[in-house]
Design a protein around this motif. Structure first.
Motif, PDB file in Angstrom:
ATOM      1  N   THR A   3      10.400 -37.053  -0.320  1.00 10.87           N
ATOM      2  CA  THR A   3      10.688 -38.407  -0.783  1.00 10.87           C
ATOM      3  C   THR A   3      11.598 -38.384  -1.999  1.00 10.87           C
ATOM      4  O   THR A   3      12.582 -39.136  -2.091  1.00 10.87           O
ATOM      5  CB  THR A   3       9.376 -39.136  -1.128  1.00 10.87           C
ATOM      6  OG1 THR A   3       8.656 -39.402   0.082  1.00 10.87           O
ATOM      7  CG2 THR A   3       9.640 -40.454  -1.842  1.00 10.87           C
ATOM      8  N   GLU A   4      11.279 -37.517  -2.934  1.00 10.19           N
ATOM      9  CA  GLU A   4      12.066 -37.417  -4.166  1.00 10.19           C
ATOM     10  C   GLU A   4      13.503 -37.004  -3.877  1.00 10.19           C
ATOM     11  O   GLU A   4      14.456 -37.578  -4.435  1.00 10.19           O
ATOM     12  CB  GLU A   4      11.397 -36.400  -5.094  1.00 10.19           C
ATOM     13  CG  GLU A   4      12.093 -36.189  -6.414  1.00 10.19           C
ATOM     14  CD  GLU A   4      11.444 -35.082  -7.229  1.00 10.19           C
ATOM     15  OE1 GLU A   4      12.152 -34.480  -8.065  1.00 10.19           O
ATOM     16  OE2 GLU A   4      10.243 -34.810  -7.032  1.00 10.19           O
ATOM     17  N   GLU A   5      13.687 -36.019  -2.998  1.00  9.50           N
ATOM     18  CA  GLU A   5      15.037 -35.548  -2.684  1.00  9.50           C
ATOM     19  C   GLU A   5      15.859 -36.628  -2.000  1.00  9.50           C
ATOM     20  O   GLU A   5      17.049 -36.804  -2.299  1.00  9.50           O
ATOM     21  CB  GLU A   5      14.958 -34.294  -1.814  1.00  9.50           C
ATOM     22  CG  GLU A   5      14.429 -33.068  -2.561  1.00  9.50           C
ATOM     23  CD  GLU A   5      14.249 -31.861  -1.664  1.00  9.50           C
ATOM     24  OE1 GLU A   5      14.361 -32.024  -0.415  1.00  9.50           O
ATOM     25  OE2 GLU A   5      13.999 -30.756  -2.184  1.00  9.50           O
ATOM     26  N   LEU A   6      15.238 -37.384  -1.079  1.00  7.34           N
ATOM     27  CA  LEU A   6      15.965 -38.464  -0.406  1.00  7.34           C
ATOM     28  C   LEU A   6      16.294 -39.582  -1.387  1.00  7.34           C
ATOM     29  O   LEU A   6      17.399 -40.147  -1.352  1.00  7.34           O
ATOM     30  CB  LEU A   6      15.139 -39.002   0.758  1.00  7.34           C
ATOM     31  CG  LEU A   6      15.798 -40.124   1.571  1.00  7.34           C
ATOM     32  CD1 LEU A   6      17.107 -39.641   2.198  1.00  7.34           C
ATOM     33  CD2 LEU A   6      14.840 -40.649   2.646  1.00  7.34           C
ATOM     34  N   MET A   7      15.365 -39.888  -2.273  1.00  7.46           N
ATOM     35  CA  MET A   7      15.610 -40.927  -3.265  1.00  7.46           C
ATOM     36  C   MET A   7      16.787 -40.545  -4.154  1.00  7.46           C
ATOM     37  O   MET A   7      17.673 -41.369  -4.432  1.00  7.46           O
ATOM     38  CB  MET A   7      14.356 -41.156  -4.118  1.00  7.46           C
ATOM     39  CG  MET A   7      14.443 -42.346  -5.047  1.00  7.46           C
ATOM     40  SD  MET A   7      12.966 -42.541  -6.090  1.00  7.46           S
ATOM     41  CE  MET A   7      11.701 -42.749  -4.852  1.00  7.46           C
ATOM     42  N   ARG A   8      16.809 -39.292  -4.590  1.00  8.82           N
ATOM     43  CA  ARG A   8      17.901 -38.839  -5.451  1.00  8.82           C
ATOM     44  C   ARG A   8      19.229 -38.867  -4.692  1.00  8.82           C
ATOM     45  O   ARG A   8      20.261 -39.285  -5.241  1.00  8.82           O
ATOM     46  CB  ARG A   8      17.620 -37.428  -5.966  1.00  8.82           C
ATOM     47  CG  ARG A   8      18.741 -36.899  -6.884  1.00  8.82           C
ATOM     48  CD  ARG A   8      18.440 -35.530  -7.433  1.00  8.82           C
ATOM     49  NE  ARG A   8      17.267 -35.549  -8.307  1.00  8.82           N
ATOM     50  CZ  ARG A   8      16.080 -35.088  -7.949  1.00  8.82           C
ATOM     51  NH1 ARG A   8      15.908 -34.552  -6.746  1.00  8.82           N
ATOM     52  NH2 ARG A   8      15.073 -35.146  -8.788  1.00  8.82           N
TER      53      ARG A   8
END
Length: 430
Positions: free
Chosen positions: A223-228
């Motif tokens: 989730t964090e990687e996609l958000m970034r």
């Protein structure tokens, strides 16, 4: 070692990491004011928090709320220390989120203050609201993070020149692009049609700086990687000029020291009074309250919890030792007899030392009695606090014949709470 939010906020030399680009923003604000002929010494800042309030946050919710309060209490002093002479107008908002199916008493998404009231400058009222938050619900592993980000980007009334959204969660968003969790009930995508691209685009258009506060990095990594990826790159290349610098950005930080963070599960140790005065209706009411508590934890993502059950009169009986939450016997047998608090705590000590307890589980003692127990329990609770990291003791008194001073003293020594109840209301105490 990876820095935590607390490290950043408590060390002025590290403020640039939290307020990345703040000096540029301040300079722009000053220049704009000078051009208009206004006083350049007032800067408006809005800070919103997206806080996961589902059951899996139970072990972390108190610390997460503490971090929020630290930010609300320290941000003005820290910025004024770094930028002397500035007058700050700082306002706050909170988006507390859970998951689909949690539309009951607490709600799937709650906004404080209400959306129509905008951001709040009433720090005391905001902090009181934060303190009242409860970790419950959640159903599957992923949560409605996308819904919370949608609300933050499209419903909050952002007006300040400098805007921050701080996201605190231990779980990923729904959808296979956000997680690999087999328990995801909405693996095909968000039921309301939100995507990471759509929610981050709304935030990007507001020129909001994001901070993603991770708790369980492995669970939220995707989730964090996609958000970034969505936020720190141009979402619509056709609409944006790559040669121009972009306002807003996303950073990530660990909310806690990863080496010291608990697994996120509890070891609940119940000491239940089975003396003669508990026979009949009081015992049955206690069993119903006990079963309600266990079932609530099962539903609130407490799958890693273990439970030890001690019943006591003049001696103790260990009727369950670090039993997984799904296997707990919620109808322990009844014996009858006198009342001895020291005997109960001897059983609790055995349970707390059990090798069956998962490493890092947070120990919580829940002690219930309707009588005046012998012994001197407070020093024992104090020793538990010293010997078992994170230990907390809550006490429940049933009826008017209790040793209130002892139960209140145990709760104080155990940094917990005391509740006085009766047969009709004991369920609420648990």
């Amino acid at each position: 070692a990876e820095r935590t939010v607390r490290d950043v906020l408590s060390n002025p030399t590290e403020l640039a990491d939290l307020y990345d680009g703040l000096q540029d923003d301040m300079s722009k604000a000053r220049e704009a004011n000078l051009i208009r002929g206004d006083k350049p010494d007032i800067v408006t800042i809005e800070v919103a928090f997206c806080l996961d309030c589902t059951g899996s946050m139970g072990p972390f919710i108190a610390a997460a709320k503490g971090q929020i309060l630290t930010i609300t209490q320290d941000i003005a002093a820290k910025i004024e220390e770094k930028y002397p002479g500035l007058k700050l107008d700082i306002k706050f908002s909170l988006v507390a989120f859970r998951d689909y199916g949690d539309e009951g008493s607490y709600g799937r998404i709650e906004v404080f203050p209400p959306v129509d009231q905008g951001f709040s400058s009433d720090q005391a009222s905001f902090e009181a609201t934060v303190q009242r938050l409860v970790a419950t619900g959640g159903k599957d592993g992923p949560e409605d993070l996308l819904g919370a980000l949608h609300v933050a980007g499209t419903q909050l009334k952002w007006k300040a020149r400098i805007k921050y959204l701080i996201i605190i969660t231990d779980a990923p968003a729904h959808g296979r692009d956000c997680n690999d969790d087999p328990s995801d009930n909405h693996a095909s995508g968000d039921p309301d049609g939100h995507t990471m691209k759509s929610v981050t685009q709304a935030l990007k258009q507001q020129k909001i700086d994001l901070m993603f506060c991770r708790i369980k990095h492995q669970q939220t990594r995707k989730t964090e990687e996609l958000m970034r990826k969505c936020y720190n790159t141009n979402i619509d290349d056709a609409a944006q000029d790559l040669s121009k610098p972009q306002d807003g950005g996303m950073t990530s930080i660990s909310l806690f020291d990863g080496d010291k963070m608990a697994m996120g599960c509890f070891h609940f140790v119940f000491c239940l009074d089975e003396s003669g005065s508990m026979r009949g209706d009081p015992w049955q009411a206690l069993l119903r309250a006990f079963a309600t508590f266990i079932n609530r934890r099962r539903n609130d993502q407490g799958a890693g919890d273990v439970v030890s059950t001690i019943t006591f009169e003049s001696s103790h009986r260990l009727q369950g030792e670090a039993v997984p939450i799904d296997m707990v016997n919620t109808r322990p047998s009844f014996k009858g007899g006198g009342t001895n608090f020291d005997a109960a705590l001897q059983g609790a000590d055995i349970a707390l030392q059990s090798t069956r307890v998962p490493p890092g589980a947070t120990p919580m003692l829940i002690f219930m009695s309707d009588g005046c127990g012998g012994g001197n329990p407070v020093p024992t609770i104090e020793s538990f606090r010293n010997r078992y990291p994170g230990f907390v003791c809550h006490t429940v008194g049933l009826g008017s014949g209790i040793h209130r001073g002892a139960l209140e003293g145990m709760a104080r020594a155990g940094h917990g709470t005391f509740q006085l109840t009766d047969v009709g209301t004991i369920g609420a105490a648990f």
